[in-house]
Write a protein that holds these residues in place. Structure first.
Motif: not given
Ligand code: ADP
Ligand code: MG
Length: 691
Positions: A106-107, A81-82, A102, A84, A65-70
């Motif tokens: 997203s999260e 894109v992190t 982007k 986990k 799952d996307v934890m955050k996108t910076d």
């Protein structure tokens, strides 16, 4: 009957003119071409790998799952894109991306992606991975298949080629591929039919043995490998057949010139030289063109052999052309041949790319009038404006530098068009037998397997460059004792300019450190005349030390030089190092080769330098090189013009070499099979069949 070969790729969905043009760059026109565009490897995307167990360099599928996108603004803007899963984290990094991407990433989004693990700022990263958002469930174990990976050209992405190949497979059922190989032969080797093999490699079934496919050892792949090697073998035999269907001027030995020449030499020929010369004498006296390769290790005395061959041609009233791959080597041959042949009343002409204007005009006239018995030069010899009066023998030195295609093109310059010239090809870099079979199937081979007597073995020393001081002292000492030395600068090949610059810097440094010595410098950017002048002063002993780039690699012969220092030998191939080392050990005195590497040395690098230290046998070294580095690098096409294979791999598939060699002559009886196989595997790439 329609066949896959008659169906254009434009039949497929999504293939318009633009894509068809790109495919043409890969040699793909018909559906058959497409199906013979074979995957060169597979990726195992059948399992999702836990992020926590990834290692750098792994190529893997992960899901999370996307934890955050910076949006990261560093040196280059990137999207980070992190992801986990239960076991860890992974970053997907994109340098090119759009707003839609982007938003999609997203999260909380569920993502499956495929990439190669690299170390990054934020931990392990995938750069530009292939990815899917909200992916469908993974196929059950035992249902999944390997993903083929295809060679690409600019502007075509992997999924595109994959999709096209899958589409083409649908046609395979209606239009099976012609099987050129006799069924008995397939049965003997337990190989599948061609259509089944092609189907399998593009779409391996779920139960196919993964490790065999990954290694290229599956029977379907082996069937194709064998056919490919066979096609190459047949194409060379075909060239040979076509050449030998032409006549050549028989050059009957008179023996007179040869005797005078041999009497003038300060040594007598070795047994090996005599042996090879008797092969050549035989060949030349036939009304068929000689096609002979002379292999002889560095310093085995190939030049004298070439001269004797030339004298047989001249004695029979014909002309000889001698071609070398570099100006320096050609120039040196010109000097040797002039000093040997002029006393016998034979005139020579010199032609390189740098001979222009009036000088070129004069040389051409000497050649076309027949005034020059021997013409020496670089490949400029065979430019269109050069006409021969009675060319009957072409000698090519160090031919692997020229490559198969150039060699074949040479055959056009015969005597008066209908007669083909005899050809003598000399190579110093020993070609491992496995490679030789396939590159030189069209040639007969003789080997000079003996060095002239009295040669002292060269002692090879491997040192880190932290010992530079000692090495400089060693040079000083050798030159003080009246001997000469080479100092070879190497750089990564791509930039000749940088290489020359490095040599200039080194030369300046050595001039300063060794003020009592005369130091010369030679590199590829000097004008031919400048190069020749430096070489000449080294040869006459005016210079003590010659700083050089690898331009001195081939052929340079200065017997008084007894020390060669090679910087960064880890950057060069073993065969090339062996060539370089062969610049010394040509005289009576003990000789040394210092390999000064830049630490740390890789495991591979260590093994390679060790092979060189332990042996002076070019064949052994060549086999080692092949073993350690693989044929792609030992004989890259760029360097050698050696054929490139789609599937075959010399190291893995060397077991086929003998069987293929045995099969080929029998198949030559069936022209339909020969042309079918050659067209299928070599297609548009090799047109020398009609040379
Ligand atoms: P390569 O095979 O590397 O081209 P060359 O033809 O340059 O070798 O020969 C190397 C050196 O050995 C030359 O100086 C040559 O004159 C000398 N040479 C060649 N044949 C003999 C021989 N039979 N006896 C002694 N010296 C020889
Ligand atoms: Mg030579």
């Amino acid at each position: 009957m329609t066949s896959l070969d008659d169906l254009s790729v434009t039949q497929l969905k999504g293939v318009g003119n633009a894509l068809a043009e790109k495919l043409a760059k890969l040699g793909i026109y018909s559906l058959q071409d497409l199906l013979f565009h074979l995957p060169h490897r597979y990726e195992d995307r059948t399992r999702v790998i836990p992020m926590g167990s990834l290692r750098i360099g792994d190529v893997a599928v992960v899901e999370g799952d996307v934890m955050k996108t910076d949006l990261v603004m560093g040196r280059r803007r990137s999207l980070q894109v992190t992801l986990k899963d239960e076991t860890g984290f992974l970053v997907m990094r994109f340098f090119h991306f759009n707003a839609a991407q982007k938003n999609q990433l997203s999260e909380g989004a569920r993502v499956r992606c495929f990439g190669e693990v690299r170390p990054g700022r934020a931990g392990y990263e995938f750069y530009h991975p292939e990815y899917q958002v909200s992916p469908p469930p993974m196929p059950d174990e035992g249902q999944a298949t390997l993903t083929p990976v295809y060679p690409l050209t600019e502007g075509i992405q992997q999924p595109r080629v994959r999709g096209l190949c899958q589409q083409a497979l649908a046609y395979l059922r209606r239009y099976p591929i012609k099987d050129w190989l006799p069924p008995e032969l397939l049965a003997d080797y337990q190989l599948p039919a061609i259509t089944d093999a092609v189907q399998l490699v593009h779409l391996p079934p779920a139960n196919a043995p993964v490790h065999l496919l990954m290694e290229g050892r599956h029977p379907a792949q082996q069937r194709l490998v064998m056919e490919e090697l066979l096609a190459h073998q047949l194409s060379l035999l075909q060239v040979r057949e076509q050449i030998q269907a032409r006549e050549a001027l028989p050059l009957l030995p008179t023996g007179e010139l040869t005797r005078q020449f041999l009497d003038s030499l300060p040594f007598s020929l070795t047994g090996a030289q005599r042996h090879v010369l008797s092969d050549i004498r035989q060949d030349l006296s036939q009304p068929l063109p000689m096609l002979r390769l002379v292999q002889g290790d560095v310093g085995s005395g190939k030049t004298v052999v070439a001269a004797v061959a030339a004298l047989q041609a001249i004695g029979a009233g014909a002309q000889v052309a001698l071609m070398a791959p570099t100006e320096i080597l050609a120039e040196q041959h010109f000097q040797n041949f002039s000093s040997w042949l002029e006393p016998l009343g034979i005139e020579l002409a010199w032609l390189s790319g740098k001979v222009k204007g009036k000088a070129r005009q004069q040389a051409r006239e000497k050649v076309v009038s027949g005034q020059a018995g021997v013409v020496i030069g670089t490949h400029a010899l065979f430019q269109d404006d050069v006409q021969f009066q009675r060319l009957a023998l072409v000698i090519v030195d160090e031919q692997h530098r020229f490559g198969v295609h150039q060699r074949l093109a040479l055959r056009e310059k015969g005597v008066g068009g209908t007669l083909a010239p005899h050809q003598l090809i000399m190579t110093a870099t020993p070609i491992p037998r496995t490679l030789a079979m396939s590159a030189y199937a069209d040639l007969d081979t003789s080997v000079i397997d003996e060095l002239p007597p009295g040669r002292k073995p060269i002692e090879t020393i491997v040192l880190p460059d932290t010992r530079r001081e000692d090495v400089v002292e060693r040079v000083r000492k050798a030159c003080r004792e009246g001997r000469q030395a080479y100092w070879v600068c190497t750089l990564i090949e791509e930039s000749e300019a940088l290489q020359c610059q490095a040599a200039e810097v080194t030369a300046a440094e050595l001039v300063e450190r060794l003020p009592e010595l005369k130091v010369g410098l030679v590199h590829g950017r000097l004008k031919a005349a400048e190069k020749a002048a430096v070489m000449e002063s080294f040869k006459t002993g005016e210079l003590d030390l010659l700083v050089a780039t690898t331009v001195i690699e081939v052929g340079v012969d200065v017997p008084n030089a007894s020390l060669i220092l090679i910087e960064n030998p880890e950057r060069l191939g073993l065969a090339q190092l062996h060539q370089l080392r062969g610049r010394v050990g040509r005289g009576e005195q003990a000789s040394f080769c210092v390999l000064m590497y830049h630490p740390p040395l890789s495991q591979n690098g260590k093994a390679r330098l060790q092979a060189l230290r332990d042996s002076q046998d070019g064949f052994y070294i060549a086999e080692k090189d092949l073993e350690i580095r693989g044929p792609g690098e030992v004989l890259g096409t760029r360097q050698t013009g050696m054929m490139q294979f789609r599937l075959a791999d010399f190291e893995r598939d060397k077991g086929w070499i003998e069987p293929v060699k045995e099969m080929a002559p029998g198949l030559m009886e069936s022209p339909e099979i020969v042309s079918g196989l050659i067209r299928r595997w070599l297609g548009e790439r090799l047109r020398y069949g009609d040379v």
